[in-house]
Structure formats: C-alpha cells, structure tokens
Design an enzyme around this catalytic site. Sequence first.
Site, PDB file in Angstrom:
ATOM      1  N   GLY A 255       0.833  -1.204   0.000  1.00 32.67           N
ATOM      2  CA  GLY A 255       0.000   0.000   0.000  1.00 32.67           C
ATOM      3  C   GLY A 255       0.862   1.246   0.000  1.00 32.67           C
TER       4      GLY A 255
ATOM      5  CG  ASN B 286     -14.231   2.324   0.888  1.00 35.74           C
ATOM      6  OD1 ASN B 286     -13.902   1.738   1.920  1.00 35.74           O
ATOM      7  ND2 ASN B 286     -13.402   3.121   0.221  1.00 35.74           N
TER       8      ASN B 286
ATOM      9  CE1 TYR C  26      -5.151   6.531  -1.379  1.00 36.59           C
ATOM     10  CE2 TYR C  26      -3.581   4.896  -2.147  1.00 36.59           C
ATOM     11  CZ  TYR C  26      -4.776   5.215  -1.537  1.00 36.59           C
ATOM     12  OH  TYR C  26      -5.592   4.209  -1.086  1.00 36.59           O
TER      13      TYR C  26
END
EC number: 1.1.1.188
Length: 323
Positions: free
Chosen positions: A22, A167, A55
Amino acid sequence: MDPKSQRVKLNDGHFIPVLGFGTYAPEEVPKSEALEATKFAIEVGFRHVDSAHLYQNEEQVGQAIRSKIADGTVKREDIFYTSKLWCNSLQPELVRPALEKSLQNLQLDYVDLYIIHSPVSLKPGNKFVPKDESGKLIFDSVDLCHTWEALEKCKDAGLTKSIGVSNFNHKQLEKILNKPGLKYKPVCNQVECHPYLNQSKLLEFCKSHDIVLVAYAALGAQLLSEWVNSNNPVLLEDPVLCAIAKKHKQTPALVALRYQVQRGVVVLAKSFNKKRIKENMQVFDFELTPEDMKAIDGLNRNIRYYDFQKGIGHPEYPFSEEY
C-alpha cells in the site's frame, strides 16, 4: 514458500498476488518517500502495488515500477498495479479521462486493476474534497451502474486488465451484479478489514459471488489522518494478538496480515519503513492454527477506523448497512 506464486485467481481469469504494497501516506510525507519505498518493496519481493489518484503519488510510484523494470528486477507483467477512480469523477463521461490521467502520471500503458474508490460521488472539478462555505462536502448524484458501464469500456479498451470496487456494501454490490446487460462482474471489493472489523458477512457474500475481498487498514490505522476516527483502540496493542504473536515468535502486525491470508483475503501492507516492508514479506513463513484463527475471529467489535463520517447523508453512503 515462494511469494511470487502466492496469487488468487480473479473472476475474469487474471491473477492477483495475495500480499500487496500500500502506498497511501498522509500529505505531509514527502512524495519522494513513495518512490524509494515502492522500489524497495519490489526489491524484497512485493509484486502487487496499490495506489490511487487521490494519493497524488502515482508519478513517483510509476517511476519506481519503471526503474525496477529497467534494471531487470521485474518485467511489467510481473507487477500487479491497482489505481482508483476518485469520487469527483464518477460521472460516466469522466471515468476514462480519469484513468488516462493516472496512466499519464504513471507513464504506464495499462493498470492491472481499476476500482471505484468509494460509492459516494462528489461534485466534479479539480478539488478532491469539494466543500461548501460551512465545510460540508458537496455531493454529486450518479447512478453507480452507469459509472460501472464506463469502467467496463475502459477494460474493453485495454486501459485496465480488471475492474472492481472499493468501500461498497453488499447492497451496492448486488446493484451492480443484478444490472441488466452486465458485461463484467467486479473482481474485488477493497474495504477496511482487520481483527476489530473482520467483515465476515461481507467476506461470505463476496466469496459466494466469486468476488475477492481486498483488505486495507489491515493493521488498524494511524490515528492522525483526517479520515480516521481517533477514539478507537490501537489494534496492534491487543493482548490476544500480542500473545499469538509471541507464541509464533512473530510481530502482532504479521499475525494480523497472516490472519487475512488464511481467510482467503488479499491483504495490503502499508509501510514506508524498510525494516517493516521487508518484515511484512515474512507473512508466508508461518501458519496460524485453527485455534489462533478462532481467537482472532473473536476480537471482532465492528470498529471502523475509516468511517468517512463526512459522507453521511449521501444516498450512497455505504456504512449505514450492517455489511
């Protein structure tokens, strides 16, 4: 055990390595650290790298992957790279341009997996987190089935090998699965998953539909991020986890990662610390007993570190459902 062979077959025939690296880091962490950490992760054996447009480090992560290809450490096909479609680009016509932007930043021809980062659509534009004067998120209204159709087209165009979601609750997954004219099922649902939130019902649902569960925040969370509910206990200090770790002469973090691997969950390990990056590869070097697994199952308390409370009130807010 050879980590390279530790892969799970996705429902579209591609393979995903069960341990992923990650790359998310809080904004104050210099982007150059993502470059160095990703290079090092590939050197020690990671073959699955997870990032996202959100990110803001895909340039560095892409550079790391390309430099490890250039020096002969890996070939492009050895690397499984995931990117994510951010919430401000869920309108169908924005999907392909968003993926093309990621590819441009990465300087790669394709990604291995492209996933919808969250079902909560936000107002399109160049703000990641659009807010009104009172600081509330500005929501958008999108039919997720239309977003999904745009992802299917990206797969057909060869920009991504596989497509999935993140999600999503089981009802949102069902909506996609039951869509008339569905061409490709989601290959995965990437969700927060750890011993305090073991997602057993969602895991069972996903397995029954041949969807892989990918775990983020598998070690809990750093309680500093703006997305994190900081009133929660620290997972890696859990006495049960620590006792099992001691018994196996491993760290609590490795036990938490191994727990997921043994449940058939693909797990992301996130660290920019070289010692820990290397240590996380040891997840394949030991095995938890059925008793250990049962004890860790017993730790579940439905604690969600990333509860995304600002999204409450959105018609697609995913966490109001039990799973």
